[in-house]
Design a protein around this motif. Structure first.
Motif, mmCIF file in Angstrom:
data_model
loop_
_atom_site.group_PDB
_atom_site.id
_atom_site.type_symbol
_atom_site.label_atom_id
_atom_site.label_comp_id
_atom_site.label_asym_id
_atom_site.label_seq_id
_atom_site.Cartn_x
_atom_site.Cartn_y
_atom_site.Cartn_z
ATOM 1 N N TYR A 1 -1.924 -37.510 -15.297
ATOM 2 C CA TYR A 1 -1.155 -36.466 -14.640
ATOM 3 C C TYR A 1 -2.093 -35.632 -13.774
ATOM 4 O O TYR A 1 -3.252 -35.427 -14.123
ATOM 5 C CB TYR A 1 -0.492 -35.529 -15.649
ATOM 6 C CG TYR A 1 0.617 -36.152 -16.457
ATOM 7 C CD1 TYR A 1 1.784 -36.614 -15.847
ATOM 8 C CD2 TYR A 1 0.513 -36.259 -17.836
ATOM 9 C CE1 TYR A 1 2.811 -37.170 -16.599
ATOM 10 C CE2 TYR A 1 1.540 -36.812 -18.594
ATOM 11 C CZ TYR A 1 2.687 -37.262 -17.961
ATOM 12 O OH TYR A 1 3.709 -37.812 -18.704
ATOM 13 N N GLY A 2 -1.580 -35.127 -12.661
ATOM 14 C CA GLY A 2 -2.361 -34.256 -11.793
ATOM 15 C C GLY A 2 -1.546 -33.073 -11.334
ATOM 16 O O GLY A 2 -0.314 -33.122 -11.292
ATOM 17 N N GLY A 3 -2.239 -32.008 -10.996
ATOM 18 C CA GLY A 3 -1.588 -30.804 -10.517
ATOM 19 C C GLY A 3 -0.722 -30.135 -11.558
ATOM 20 O O GLY A 3 0.251 -29.455 -11.238
ATOM 21 N N VAL A 4 -1.083 -30.297 -12.821
ATOM 22 C CA VAL A 4 -0.279 -29.769 -13.919
ATOM 23 C C VAL A 4 -0.417 -28.251 -13.990
ATOM 24 O O VAL A 4 -1.517 -27.706 -13.876
ATOM 25 C CB VAL A 4 -0.691 -30.408 -15.258
ATOM 26 C CG1 VAL A 4 0.110 -29.832 -16.412
ATOM 27 C CG2 VAL A 4 -0.534 -31.920 -15.195
ATOM 28 N N THR A 5 0.711 -27.582 -14.184
ATOM 29 C CA THR A 5 0.735 -26.128 -14.356
ATOM 30 C C THR A 5 1.221 -25.804 -15.768
ATOM 31 O O THR A 5 1.772 -26.674 -16.462
ATOM 32 C CB THR A 5 1.670 -25.455 -13.345
ATOM 33 O OG1 THR A 5 3.019 -25.851 -13.636
ATOM 34 C CG2 THR A 5 1.310 -25.824 -11.912
ATOM 35 N N VAL A 6 1.058 -24.571 -16.165
ATOM 36 C CA VAL A 6 1.546 -24.113 -17.470
ATOM 37 C C VAL A 6 3.053 -24.362 -17.570
ATOM 38 O O VAL A 6 3.557 -24.745 -18.627
ATOM 39 C CB VAL A 6 1.201 -22.621 -17.678
ATOM 40 C CG1 VAL A 6 1.914 -22.055 -18.882
ATOM 41 C CG2 VAL A 6 -0.312 -22.452 -17.804
ATOM 42 N N GLU A 7 3.767 -24.187 -16.477
ATOM 43 C CA GLU A 7 5.220 -24.396 -16.471
ATOM 44 C C GLU A 7 5.603 -25.854 -16.729
ATOM 45 O O GLU A 7 6.704 -26.127 -17.202
ATOM 46 C CB GLU A 7 5.817 -23.927 -15.138
ATOM 47 C CG GLU A 7 5.755 -22.430 -14.928
ATOM 48 C CD GLU A 7 4.366 -21.908 -14.538
ATOM 49 O OE1 GLU A 7 3.539 -22.683 -14.010
ATOM 50 O OE2 GLU A 7 4.106 -20.710 -14.788
ATOM 51 N N ASP A 8 4.718 -26.796 -16.417
ATOM 52 C CA ASP A 8 4.989 -28.232 -16.635
ATOM 53 C C ASP A 8 4.804 -28.652 -18.087
ATOM 54 O O ASP A 8 5.311 -29.692 -18.511
ATOM 55 C CB ASP A 8 4.043 -29.093 -15.787
ATOM 56 C CG ASP A 8 4.219 -28.887 -14.303
ATOM 57 O OD1 ASP A 8 5.371 -28.741 -13.847
ATOM 58 O OD2 ASP A 8 3.189 -28.871 -13.594
ATOM 59 N N VAL A 9 4.056 -27.888 -18.855
ATOM 60 C CA VAL A 9 3.655 -28.288 -20.202
ATOM 61 C C VAL A 9 4.830 -28.577 -21.137
ATOM 62 O O VAL A 9 4.850 -29.637 -21.772
ATOM 63 C CB VAL A 9 2.665 -27.273 -20.809
ATOM 64 C CG1 VAL A 9 2.448 -27.518 -22.292
ATOM 65 C CG2 VAL A 9 1.345 -27.320 -20.052
ATOM 66 N N PRO A 10 5.844 -27.701 -21.261
ATOM 67 C CA PRO A 10 6.935 -28.015 -22.182
ATOM 68 C C PRO A 10 7.629 -29.344 -21.859
ATOM 69 O O PRO A 10 7.986 -30.096 -22.764
ATOM 70 C CB PRO A 10 7.902 -26.838 -22.026
ATOM 71 C CG PRO A 10 7.043 -25.717 -21.564
ATOM 72 C CD PRO A 10 6.001 -26.364 -20.684
ATOM 73 N N ARG A 11 7.765 -29.638 -20.587
ATOM 74 C CA ARG A 11 8.409 -30.899 -20.193
ATOM 75 C C ARG A 11 7.542 -32.105 -20.578
ATOM 76 O O ARG A 11 8.055 -33.103 -21.072
ATOM 77 C CB ARG A 11 8.691 -30.893 -18.697
ATOM 78 C CG ARG A 11 9.487 -32.082 -18.249
ATOM 79 C CD ARG A 11 9.991 -31.909 -16.846
ATOM 80 N NE ARG A 11 10.717 -33.107 -16.439
ATOM 81 C CZ ARG A 11 11.182 -33.286 -15.240
ATOM 82 N NH1 ARG A 11 11.039 -32.358 -14.317
ATOM 83 N NH2 ARG A 11 11.814 -34.405 -14.932
ATOM 84 N N ILE A 12 6.238 -32.021 -20.351
ATOM 85 C CA ILE A 12 5.341 -33.124 -20.731
ATOM 86 C C ILE A 12 5.400 -33.340 -22.239
ATOM 87 O O ILE A 12 5.490 -34.471 -22.714
ATOM 88 C CB ILE A 12 3.887 -32.846 -20.284
ATOM 89 C CG1 ILE A 12 3.789 -32.871 -18.762
ATOM 90 C CG2 ILE A 12 2.925 -33.854 -20.901
ATOM 91 C CD1 ILE A 12 2.448 -32.387 -18.222
ATOM 92 N N VAL A 13 5.357 -32.250 -22.993
ATOM 93 C CA VAL A 13 5.367 -32.363 -24.451
ATOM 94 C C VAL A 13 6.690 -32.956 -24.932
ATOM 95 O O VAL A 13 6.704 -33.903 -25.721
ATOM 96 C CB VAL A 13 5.080 -30.998 -25.120
ATOM 97 C CG1 VAL A 13 5.256 -31.083 -26.634
ATOM 98 C CG2 VAL A 13 3.668 -30.534 -24.774
ATOM 99 N N GLU A 14 7.796 -32.418 -24.454
ATOM 100 C CA GLU A 14 9.100 -32.884 -24.922
ATOM 101 C C GLU A 14 9.405 -34.314 -24.468
ATOM 102 O O GLU A 14 9.784 -35.162 -25.279
ATOM 103 C CB GLU A 14 10.200 -31.947 -24.420
ATOM 104 C CG GLU A 14 11.568 -32.351 -24.929
ATOM 105 C CD GLU A 14 12.647 -31.371 -24.492
ATOM 106 O OE1 GLU A 14 13.787 -31.817 -24.336
ATOM 107 O OE2 GLU A 14 12.344 -30.181 -24.308
ATOM 108 N N GLU A 15 9.231 -34.578 -23.166
ATOM 109 C CA GLU A 15 9.622 -35.889 -22.640
ATOM 110 C C GLU A 15 8.610 -36.981 -22.955
ATOM 111 O O GLU A 15 8.989 -38.074 -23.357
ATOM 112 C CB GLU A 15 9.859 -35.805 -21.135
ATOM 113 C CG GLU A 15 11.083 -34.992 -20.783
ATOM 114 C CD GLU A 15 11.354 -34.940 -19.292
ATOM 115 O OE1 GLU A 15 10.894 -35.832 -18.553
ATOM 116 O OE2 GLU A 15 12.043 -33.988 -18.872
#
Length: 128
Positions: free
Chosen positions: A77-91
């Motif tokens: 993954y690249g360009g990851v923000t704090v806002e992206d984290v819940p989606r990465i964890v859940e999905e």
């Protein structure tokens, strides 16, 4: 307290820091420390005791950082923000479905701040 066995997934978050004058960007300067902490907190909040989040040195896709590598899935993954984290964890981490819009590949690893600089010998970093 339950014993935790060998992790099912490993999440490596680049928190590498370079000097400001370096031609390659630094994941740390792009918010990687906050992404790392958010990833640890969110995996805990979602009860993923079989996922290990690890702070890492340079993972190489510096031009699109912060970079994250998930093993054994071989997903970058690249360009990851704090806002992206819940989606990465859940999905991805819980649901085994990588978050496609954040995925990077060979093309991103090939990006270089030196692209087009034919005046430099191989391996030479230009002055700031």
């Amino acid at each position: 307290m339950a014993r935790v066995g060998m992790p099912r997934k490993w999440v490596f978050v680049c928190i590498n820091e370079r000097p400001q004058e370096h031609p390659r960007p630094s994941c740390l300067r792009r918010g990687a420390a906050d992404v790392f902490e958010a990833m640890r907190e969110e995996t805990g909040r979602q009860g993923l005791v079989d996922v290990k989040v690890v702070a890492s040195g340079c993972l190489e896709p510096c031009m699109v950082g912060p970079g994250i590598y998930v093993a054994p899935d071989d997903v970058w993954y690249g360009g990851v923000t704090v806002e992206d984290v819940p989606r990465i964890v859940e999905e991805h981490l819980a649901g085994d479905r990588p978050v496609e819009f954040l995925r990077i590949g060979r093309e991103e690893f090939a990006l270089s701040p030196l692209q087009g600089r034919t005046d430099l010998p191989p391996g030479m970093i230009p002055p700031a």
